[in-house]
Design an enzyme around this catalytic site. Structure first.
Site, PDB file in Angstrom:
ATOM      1  N   TYR A 144      23.436  -1.329  11.102  1.00  0.00           N
ATOM      2  CA  TYR A 144      23.854  -1.157  12.695  1.00  0.00           C
ATOM      3  C   TYR A 144      25.197  -0.718  12.460  1.00  0.00           C
ATOM      4  O   TYR A 144      26.101  -1.137  11.695  1.00  0.00           O
ATOM      5  CB  TYR A 144      23.692  -2.497  13.146  1.00  0.00           C
ATOM      6  CG  TYR A 144      24.339  -2.461  14.568  1.00  0.00           C
ATOM      7  CD1 TYR A 144      23.549  -1.761  15.652  1.00  0.00           C
ATOM      8  CD2 TYR A 144      25.634  -3.040  15.134  1.00  0.00           C
ATOM      9  CE1 TYR A 144      24.199  -1.624  17.065  1.00  0.00           C
ATOM     10  CE2 TYR A 144      25.922  -2.997  16.294  1.00  0.00           C
ATOM     11  CZ  TYR A 144      25.289  -2.442  17.362  1.00  0.00           C
ATOM     12  OH  TYR A 144      25.782  -2.282  18.612  1.00  0.00           O
ATOM     13  N   ASP A 239      31.032   1.485   6.663  1.00  0.00           N
ATOM     14  CA  ASP A 239      31.321   0.617   7.700  1.00  0.00           C
ATOM     15  C   ASP A 239      31.623  -0.935   7.430  1.00  0.00           C
ATOM     16  O   ASP A 239      30.675  -1.462   7.000  1.00  0.00           O
ATOM     17  CB  ASP A 239      29.961   0.806   8.881  1.00  0.00           C
ATOM     18  CG  ASP A 239      30.242  -0.046   9.942  1.00  0.00           C
ATOM     19  OD1 ASP A 239      31.223  -0.919  10.165  1.00  0.00           O
ATOM     20  OD2 ASP A 239      29.463   0.253  11.186  1.00  0.00           O
ATOM     21  N   LYS A 267      35.574  -6.723  14.196  1.00  0.00           N
ATOM     22  CA  LYS A 267      35.505  -8.289  13.842  1.00  0.00           C
ATOM     23  C   LYS A 267      36.882  -8.936  13.327  1.00  0.00           C
ATOM     24  O   LYS A 267      37.817  -9.309  14.196  1.00  0.00           O
ATOM     25  CB  LYS A 267      34.369  -8.531  13.090  1.00  0.00           C
ATOM     26  CG  LYS A 267      33.236  -7.896  13.933  1.00  0.00           C
ATOM     27  CD  LYS A 267      31.844  -8.303  13.463  1.00  0.00           C
ATOM     28  CE  LYS A 267      30.668  -7.904  14.517  1.00  0.00           C
ATOM     29  NZ  LYS A 267      29.947  -6.760  14.135  1.00  0.00           N
TER      30      LYS A 267
END
Ligand SMILES: *Cc1c(COP(=O)(O)O)cnc(C)c1O
Length: 429
Positions: A144, A239, A267
């Protein structure tokens, strides 16, 4: 477990928000029952509106590596709020955080702050396409990368060279530019690059799969991606929105010694506030406006509250022994969980890198999305609800990672192992 207040709030939420939530997985669709509404959290504990208290392994989906409401982070945010929450102008706080990122992450000489992981990845793709003047990108099934159009695409049954838009609203001419391959399958990557390597702008990968549950890279996988992309003149994008500052201060690239061209962060870097970032060498990043012509901007980018929180977060993570302690605690937890399934005769696979971990209810070795999908999701559903009843909160889906924080205690880990044994026993019954 009393859920009266959560069950009262959910219908109210559904009246004014799609599905009652602002991000789909929060609706508990994969595990049934009304979602919990949270009223506060502290350290490793999260407390819902019915005063149920849980040991939390979701950590807001990864950011809270020092637990909820860490006093130093709270102080930093409060102090900055007094001074103003946003100026739309440069601050010293941005320099400080950027310096820390540059020092920690091997591939990054220059970094641009944005407001979410999605935005970081979307901007990184534009940068890669702008530099290479190519359109295609390659990603892996089950990874994702946020919800931007180019990345919400998965190839249908074996059709790797033609992206099929599963999500309505994605322009098909854009979806066709997104190629998908199984994670950890280097043979297929080589084949694809032999055929269309010269059209590929970038290969984007989670260096440790984290969004299908934890799927570690096989030895040599990341190294091969580095070599293949380099040869084809395509950019390699890691990522690291989950893995950045999670598996080491320098992320997965430091852990495995593989250096990408562009790194996406999110995050943890925001210390619990909305932040993303992308960075790379000066040569790459100087293509971004205002130096270069590839445009990307943000009203709240480098937001002072978020920069204040991020600065404290990285300071805390730089202290001696943090990652060693996270490793020990996570190993202890997973060892206990494993012993439970052995004792109870349940088929399960465990994956873990540092403080990110998963337990999959399957007998297949976990290497990619196919093997992940072989998990028994009914068993997971019963297990999840049983765990909640025992006071332990994990992500409400089999296909998500668990996260240890630096503030979970040995006692809480023992409690978790015991709770897990009870929940497993009941779920199996
Ligand atoms: C969470 C995540 C994103 C998206 O970040 P948001 O802040 O939710 O937009 C992108 N990539 C990875 C690997 C993620 O885990």
């Amino acid at each position: 477990m009393n859920k009266n207040n959560s069950s009262r709030l959910f219908p109210m939420a559904k009246k004014v928000m799609p599905g009652g939530v602002n991000s789909p997985v929060r609706a508990f669709n994969a595990v049934g029952g009304d979602p919990l509404f949270i009223k506060r959290a502290k350290g490793s504990r999260i407390i819902d509106v019915d005063n149920n208290e849980f040991i939390d392994y979701v950590a807001s989906w990864g950011p809270l590596i020092f637990g909820h409401a860490h006093p130093e982070i709270v102080n930093a945010i409060a102090r900055q709020a007094e001074l103003g929450s946003s100026y739309g102008a440069s601050t010293e706080l941005e320099i400080q955080l950027a310096e820390k990122v540059v020092q920690a992450v091997p591939s990054i000489e220059l970094v641009r702050m944005v407001s979410s992981g999605t935005e970081a990845v979307m901007s990184a793709l534009r940068l890669a396409r702008g530099i290479t003047r190519r359109d295609k990108i390659l990603k892996f099934e089950g990874c994702y990368h946020g919800h931007s159009d180019s990345l919400l695409v998965k190839a249908g049954s074996g059709l790797v060279s033609l992206g099929i838009p599963e999500c309505p609203g994605i322009v098909s001419s854009l979806a066709e530019k997104t190629l998908n391959l199984p994670y950890n399958n280097i043979t297929k990557v080589r084949e694809l690059f032999e055929n269309e390597g010269k059209e590929i702008a970038a290969l984007i990968v989670e260096p440790i799969g984290g969004n299908m549950g934890v799927v570690p890279p096989k030895p040599g996988f990341l190294e091969a991606l580095r070599e293949i992309t380099k040869k084809a003149g395509a950019l390699l994008i890691f990522d690291e929105v989950i893995t950045g500052f999670r598996v080491s201060l320098g992320g997965a690239q430091k852990l495995y010694g593989v250096t990408p061209d562009i790194t996406c962060l999110g995050k943890i870097i925001g210390g619990g506030l909305p932040v993303g970032a992308y960075g790379g060498s000066r040569q790459v990043m100087d293509h971004i406006s205002p130096v270069g012509s590839i445009y990307q901007a943000g009203t709240l980018s480098g937001n002072p509250l978020a920069m204040a929180a991020g600065n404290v977060m990285l300071d805390l993570l730089s202290k001696e022994g943090v990652y060693e302690s996270l490793e020990e605690k996570s190993a202890k937890l997973c060892k206990g969980l494993k012993q439970n399934v052995v004792d109870l005769g349940i088929q399960a696979q465990f994956t873990r890198v540092g403080s990110m971990f998963s337990m999959f209810f399957t007998s297949k070795e976990i290497v990619d999305f196919e093997t992940v999908k072989s998990s028994n999701t009914d068993l997971f559903k019963r297990y999840f609800n049983g765990l909640l009843g025992e006071g332990v909160y994990i992500a409400p889906s089999q296909f998500e990672a668990g996260f240890m924080s630096a503030v979970h205690t040995d006692e809480e880990i023992d409690l978790t192992i015991e709770a897990s044994r009870k929940a497993l026993n009941a779920a199996q019954g």
